[in-house]
Design an enzyme around this catalytic site. Structure first.
Site, mmCIF file in Angstrom:
data_model
loop_
_atom_site.group_PDB
_atom_site.id
_atom_site.type_symbol
_atom_site.label_atom_id
_atom_site.label_comp_id
_atom_site.label_asym_id
_atom_site.label_seq_id
_atom_site.Cartn_x
_atom_site.Cartn_y
_atom_site.Cartn_z
ATOM 1 N N THR A 12 -9.736 1.952 0.964
ATOM 2 C CA THR A 12 -10.397 2.712 2.029
ATOM 3 C C THR A 12 -9.720 4.042 2.314
ATOM 4 O O THR A 12 -10.378 4.978 2.789
ATOM 5 C CB THR A 12 -10.447 1.882 3.323
ATOM 6 N N CYS A 13 -8.420 4.142 2.038
ATOM 7 C CA CYS A 13 -7.712 5.374 2.372
ATOM 8 C C CYS A 13 -8.217 6.558 1.549
ATOM 9 O O CYS A 13 -8.059 7.718 1.941
ATOM 10 C CB CYS A 13 -6.209 5.205 2.191
ATOM 11 N N VAL A 14 -8.811 6.283 0.371
ATOM 12 C CA VAL A 14 -9.309 7.369 -0.482
ATOM 13 C C VAL A 14 -10.781 7.181 -0.831
ATOM 14 O O VAL A 14 -11.284 7.801 -1.778
ATOM 15 C CB VAL A 14 -8.469 7.490 -1.771
#
Length: 350
Positions: free
Chosen positions: A316-318
């Site tokens: 989810t961070c990227v």
């Protein structure tokens, strides 16, 4: 021990609006009684929370991130300095209470019309003159005043006027009662929470940077946008890499599935892949980093499992989706929706 307490979630279909909060000044002004220490501590705690929410949203705006808090339009109006709020806002905030309060508003409007001096008549305060005499039909609202006094509905300890608990609501004073209830619910009872929110926001950004917006624009800035997807939109917005390109059969199946999603399915998919259920202003094309789909190959320890047995996984961070090469649209849709559902409340290493 406090960590063992169950979490409490608040939901409103029309968005969140501050609950009435009475501080020392409010209690002293209304009743003259000292404020209990527990009430003071609660007031400080609540205001600290609103200050944090304001700071949190300012940080999200600074970073170009969504903060999908379901704030009501009425609360956003107060943030923008748009007001004062009125009965139409109360209907949106609490339609159940507004329906029960409406007969009193009707009675107050009737009283104002009845007591308003006619043009050309002597102004005697609305009580004199044959044209302003009360008729028998004017008592049709009297039954709605039964057992009502000048305390705030739901808050029997808070007087709307001095000694309000000892003063009954009548046809003669219903206008004052309605005005005081609306003022407390929509203005004085929530102004300290609004001020605390603005103080927190102003720690990072000047308030003026959002007060150039209207309510709809501020809603989009905070919550992001909802967007229907087509194959063309997805083709342009989604980046394919590491085993896939935009012409890959698996990717085309995937685009078809996303394009068929309803609004709830889209929100859940976005929550799964990006960590937030909404898109930034500009839609899926505006995601940063862009939504990237790569091929997820099974790790064979035996020949019994193929790609269809694996679920998609995400970073989810990227905004990174690892998608197996499924054999059919049906299998892909089933596995994608399963991953989305199971991924709403869990976090695993992939």
């Amino acid at each position: 021990d406090s960590y063992d307490l169950p979490a409490h979630y608040i939901f409103s279909p029309t968005g969140l609006f501050p609950c009435i909060l009475f501080t020392e000044e409010d209690r002293d002004r209304a009743s003259g009684e000292p404020v209990p220490t527990t009430m003071k501590e609660k007031s400080r705690y609540v205001l600290d929370q609103f200050r944090f929410i304001g700071k949190f949203i300012a940080k999200a705006v600074m970073d170009g991130r969504n903060a999908p808090l379901p704030l009501s339009r009425a609360f956003l109006k107060l943030i923008l300095g748009v007001g004062p709020l009125d009965l139409s806002d109360l209907i949106e905030i609490d339609p159940v209470f507004a329906r029960s309060f409406q007969p009193l508003v009707t009675a107050a409007n009737h009283s104002r019309r009845t007591h308003q001096p006619k043009a050309g008549s002597k102004d005697d305060g609305g009580q004199g003159g044959p044209e302003n005499m009360r008729s028998d039909g004017d008592h049709e609202h009297s039954d709605i005043f039964f057992a009502l006094d000048f305390t705030l509905p739901g808050y029997p300890d808070f007087d709307l006027i001095p000694n309000g608990s000892e003063i009954s609501v009548t046809e003669e004073n219903v206008c004052l009662y309605v005005d005081r209830v609306l003022e407390c619910l929509l203005c004085s009872g929530v102004e300290k929470q609004v001020d605390a929110f603005l103080d927190g926001f102003a720690e990072l950004l000047p308030i003026g940077c959002i007060r150039i917006l209207n309510v709809d624009e501020l809603t989009a800035l905070i919550n992001g946008e909802s967007q229907e997807w087509t194959r063309e939109i997805l083709q342009e917005a989604v980046r394919c890499d590491h085993g896939y390109n935009s012409a890959s059969e698996t990717i085309q199946m995937f685009f078809g599935i996303l394009a068929s999603f309803n609004d709830l399915e889209r929100r859940k998919f976005l929550q799964f892949v990006t960590g937030t259920p909404c898109l930034p202003i500009g839609g899926i094309k505006a995601l940063s980093p862009p939504l990237t789909v790569v091929r997820k190959d099974p790790e064979f320890e035996s020949g019994e499992l193929d790609a269809s047995a694996y679920l998609p996984s995400v970073m989810t961070c990227v905004n990174y989706l690892k998608l197996p090469k499924y054999a059919s649209v049906e299998i892909m849709r089933r596995q994608v929706l399963r991953a989305v559902e199971e991924g709403q409340t869990s976090f695993h290493l992939s």
